[in-house]
Design an enzyme around this catalytic site. Sequence first.
Site, short mmCIF file in Angstrom:
data_model
loop_
_atom_site.label_atom_id
_atom_site.label_comp_id
_atom_site.label_asym_id
_atom_site.label_seq_id
_atom_site.Cartn_x
_atom_site.Cartn_y
_atom_site.Cartn_z
N TYR A 8 -1.82 0.24 10.31
CA TYR A 8 -2.07 -0.50 9.07
C TYR A 8 -0.84 -0.43 8.16
O TYR A 8 -0.31 -1.46 7.71
CB TYR A 8 -3.29 0.07 8.35
CG TYR A 8 -3.44 -0.43 6.94
CD1 TYR A 8 -3.71 -1.77 6.69
CD2 TYR A 8 -3.28 0.43 5.86
CE1 TYR A 8 -3.81 -2.24 5.39
CE2 TYR A 8 -3.38 -0.03 4.56
CZ TYR A 8 -3.64 -1.36 4.32
OH TYR A 8 -3.74 -1.82 3.05
N THR A 19 0.81 -1.21 0.00
CA THR A 19 0.00 0.00 0.00
C THR A 19 0.85 1.27 0.00
O THR A 19 1.97 1.26 0.53
CB THR A 19 -0.88 0.02 1.27
OG1 THR A 19 -1.48 1.31 1.41
CG2 THR A 19 -0.08 -0.25 2.52
#
Length: 321
Positions: free
Chosen positions: A141, A117
């Site tokens: 995250y 990501t």
Amino acid sequence: MAVVLVTGGAGYVGSHACKALAAAGHRSVVYDNLATGHRDLVRWGPLEQGDLLDADRLDAVLAAHRPEAVLHFAALSVVGDSVREPERYRRNNVEGSLALIGAMERHGVRRMIFSSTAAVYGIPQRLPITEDAPLAPINPYGETKAEIERALAASGLAWTALRYFNAAGADPEGEIGEHHQTETHLIPIVLHVALGLRPAIAIFGDDYDTPDGTCVRDYIHVSDLADAHVRALARLEGGGTSGPFNLGTGRGTSVQEVVDLARTVTGHAIPVEHEPRRPGDPPVLVCSNEAARAALGWQPRHDAATQVADAWRWHRRRFGA
Ligand code: UDP
């Protein structure tokens, strides 16, 4: 033709990757605990229900299907939840991935394409973001994803980490699309407003140093992401070196522009409310995709307007009256 284990293949990006694998002549086997995935998104091969942390189950599935590679999507991916429950994120994402890497090593599976990501970059020092930018995530995250990239680099596997910018859109043929239990992403929420499921879209901050004051993101069509996975797999099969690639269009679209596109596509007024900035949002995230273009022969084919149009077709069918 390769047999490919797709963890998280019942989810948003994973299900589109299964469709792309099938189109390229591969056989996918989905491994998913269905915590956030959907059984009906698994259409191109068997579903083996299981958790990454269940070593016995993983062993049994790897022994039964003998995949040549793993596409690893399975993860918790809601940034706000990761701030509230960092331990759950660490256990699921990091420990789960380490368990998967261990199982692959036990079974002689040598290749992994990992779903990473833009959140690994945190607040970028330079734009557009290139792969050599420091990994400086600003939420748990992003930290879990950066940690898995480091674990892959330290493993004996051949691996590619694909760092997605903002995944958006849906299968152009309308078969599959995005469906999160708790929706936090801009485009689906805007479309829920268009469907009358929410009264208005809250724009988080309109005083950023950007052309219209709202945050700019690099939205990338989920089918372009899926295509990059198939190409990354072929590259590793051909002996390509391990490493990361950014996946984005290289073009920024502001929150206000997304709302305007959705108004055009849906014909709905889409009321807006202006709210304070969301903590942790960088003003602009736009990538350089030159490395992926050069190494994968990949190019994004769907612009932001197409992403919104494809997502709208899916949302109307799945959530519409
Ligand atoms: N955003 C917004 N309202 C929402 C959801 C998102 O204004 O209800 C903004 C958010 O602040 C960010 C952009 O839309 O600038 C994209 O957010 P999203 O959560 O879709 O993806 P992220 O960039 O956080 O991965």
